[in-house]
Scaffold this active site. Structure first.
Site, PDB file in Angstrom:
ATOM      1  N   LYS A 127      76.772-119.354  11.746  1.00 35.63           N
ATOM      2  CA  LYS A 127      76.526-118.683  10.458  1.00 35.63           C
ATOM      3  C   LYS A 127      77.693-118.920   9.518  1.00 35.63           C
ATOM      4  O   LYS A 127      78.817-119.208   9.936  1.00 35.63           O
ATOM      5  CB  LYS A 127      76.297-117.184  10.638  1.00 35.63           C
ATOM      6  CG  LYS A 127      77.466-116.384  11.238  1.00 35.63           C
ATOM      7  CD  LYS A 127      78.483-115.886  10.238  1.00 35.63           C
ATOM      8  CE  LYS A 127      79.665-115.198  10.921  1.00 35.63           C
ATOM      9  NZ  LYS A 127      80.854-115.058  10.129  1.00 35.63           N
TER      10      LYS A 127
ATOM     11  N   ASP B 102      78.057-109.667  15.064  1.00 38.50           N
ATOM     12  CA  ASP B 102      77.352-110.838  14.523  1.00 38.50           C
ATOM     13  C   ASP B 102      76.180-111.289  15.391  1.00 38.50           C
ATOM     14  O   ASP B 102      75.424-112.186  14.988  1.00 38.50           O
ATOM     15  CB  ASP B 102      78.318-112.027  14.384  1.00 38.50           C
ATOM     16  CG  ASP B 102      79.301-111.836  13.240  1.00 38.50           C
ATOM     17  OD1 ASP B 102      79.015-111.037  12.334  1.00 38.50           O
ATOM     18  OD2 ASP B 102      80.355-112.499  13.267  1.00 38.50           O
TER      19      ASP B 102
HETATM   20  O1  C5P Z   1      81.808-107.049  17.010  1.00 36.70           O
HETATM   21  P1  C5P Z   1      82.767-108.158  17.312  1.00 36.70           P
HETATM   22  O2  C5P Z   1      83.327-108.060  18.697  1.00 36.70           O
HETATM   23  O3  C5P Z   1      82.235-109.520  16.996  1.00 36.70           O
HETATM   24  O4  C5P Z   1      84.005-107.939  16.319  1.00 36.70           O
HETATM   25  C1  C5P Z   1      85.249-108.532  16.570  1.00 36.70           C
HETATM   26  C2  C5P Z   1      86.329-107.739  15.866  1.00 36.70           C
HETATM   27  O5  C5P Z   1      86.245-107.932  14.461  1.00 36.70           O
HETATM   28  C3  C5P Z   1      86.273-106.250  16.058  1.00 36.70           C
HETATM   29  O6  C5P Z   1      86.923-105.855  17.237  1.00 36.70           O
HETATM   30  C4  C5P Z   1      86.990-105.741  14.817  1.00 36.70           C
HETATM   31  O7  C5P Z   1      88.385-105.830  14.974  1.00 36.70           O
HETATM   32  C5  C5P Z   1      86.598-106.751  13.770  1.00 36.70           C
HETATM   33  N1  C5P Z   1      85.437-106.305  12.959  1.00 36.70           N
HETATM   34  C6  C5P Z   1      85.618-105.277  12.045  1.00 36.70           C
HETATM   35  N2  C5P Z   1      84.558-104.842  11.295  1.00 36.70           N
HETATM   36  C7  C5P Z   1      83.344-105.428  11.408  1.00 36.70           C
HETATM   37  C8  C5P Z   1      83.138-106.490  12.321  1.00 36.70           C
HETATM   38  C9  C5P Z   1      84.221-106.903  13.091  1.00 36.70           C
HETATM   39  O8  C5P Z   1      86.721-104.748  11.915  1.00 36.70           O
HETATM   40  N3  C5P Z   1      82.341-104.989  10.661  1.00 36.70           N
END
Ligand code: C5P
Length: 294
Positions: free
Chosen positions: A10, A136
């Site tokens: 993406k 994501d």
């Molecule tokens: O959800 P995912 O593990 O892909 O997100 C990775 C990191 O990105 C999270 O631990 C966070 O630190 C940051 N993040 C965030 N806000 C979001 C998406 C991701 O702070 N909406």
């Protein structure tokens, strides 16, 4: 029986970031687009769940720290499955590049195992399981062009006319998404509680005004990512000098360049490698569907 799934990368055409919530996540208002740069997840029946990584990800861990493995274990628990599966991920999406490669692998694994284990889960169920794995993952399942609110996992498909041609300029060294968000908190401007996407941007998407979209694409994490990656900064500067509309993809360091069809990949690669000799360029088009069986 073997099941193969293609899971797309993406790019965020628009990424507005709000102030961090108590759980550390940031409220987002983002426009995702899935592009035809894929990881392929292939699964076969087995007694246990095992994972192997190939392509540019051959060196990555294959244990529970890998989101594809977590997706498989999570799905098995959710659906009370006792069988296992041998999972093979052929990686092409840049690693730690801001293109949701890890999330694509998780999405691909969910779709592949749903078929292999004959679970017949609905898209809604898969989206819910995906959201528990990472912010994501739901979009990598859904694909197309979508508005992502909350953590980026509350999705609404968007009307988007026309095709977008991209060149993604990738880097050897990636960036950690949490680190980029942390820098945003420390150095970013005063962030709103509820970020929004400009309605003119949404209208341009719906009308197929790709030029407006390219000129008004924005990424609130862009400056932070560039400040943390001198090569990405050098690529962005080169794009500006050449009047190429470009944005940081997600949390970077990949730079997404909007191109018209007549721009040649070879000459663009040459231009980018003048700025950063190790930079790689890959052409892609979007939008494309989410993770799907092939
Ligand atoms: O959800 P995912 O593990 O892909 O997100 C990775 C990191 O990105 C999270 O631990 C966070 O630190 C940051 N993040 C965030 N806000 C979001 C998406 C991701 O702070 N909406």
């Amino acid at each position: 029986m073997t099941v193969s799934v293609r899971a797309p990368a993406k790019v965020n055409l628009y990424l507005a970031v709000g102030a961090p919530r108590p759980d550390g996540y940031h409220p987002l208002a983002t426009v995702f687009q899935a592009v035809d740069l894929y990881d392929t997840v292939t699964v076969r029946p087995a007694d246990e769940i095992t994972l192997q990584m190939g392509g540019i990800g051959a060196h990555l861990p294959t244990d529970y720290t890998n989101l594809a493995m977590r997706a498989a274990v999570h799905l098995a628990e959710f659906a009370d499955v006792e069988e296992g599966a041998d999972i093979f991920v052929e990686k092409r999406i840049p690693i730690a590049g801001g293109m949701a490669g890890g999330s694509a692998d998780a999405a691909g694994t969910l779709v592949a195992l749903d078929r292999l284990w004959a679970l017949g889960l609905s898209q809604e169920q898969l989206l819910r399981i995906g959201a528990e794995l990472g912010a994501d993952v739901p979009f990598c399942l859904m694909g197309g062009t979508a508005l992502g609110m909350n953590r980026g996992d509350e999705l609404t498909p968007l009307l988007s006319r026309g095709k977008y041609s991209w060149v993604f300029v990738t880097q050897e060294a990636g960036l950690s998404t949490p680190d980029v968000f942390r820098r945003f908190d420390l150095e970013g401007p005063e962030a709103p509680e509820v970020p929004e996407v400009d309605t003119r941007f949404l209208a341009a998407l719906a009308q197929g005004d790709t030029e407006f979209v390219a000129r008004h694409a924005q990424n609130d994490l862009g400056e932070c990512a560039l400040a943390m990656h001198t090569d990405a900064r050098a690529i962005m500067d080169a794009c500006h000098r050449a009047s190429l509309p470009a944005i940081v993809s997600g949390s970077g360091p990949t730079i997404a360049v909007f191109v018209s069809q007549d721009e040649c990949l070879d000459s663009l690669t040459e231009l980018m490698q003048e700025a950063v000799p190790t930079a790689q360029c890959v052409a892609a088009r979007g939008p494309v569907p989410g993770a799907h069986v092939v």
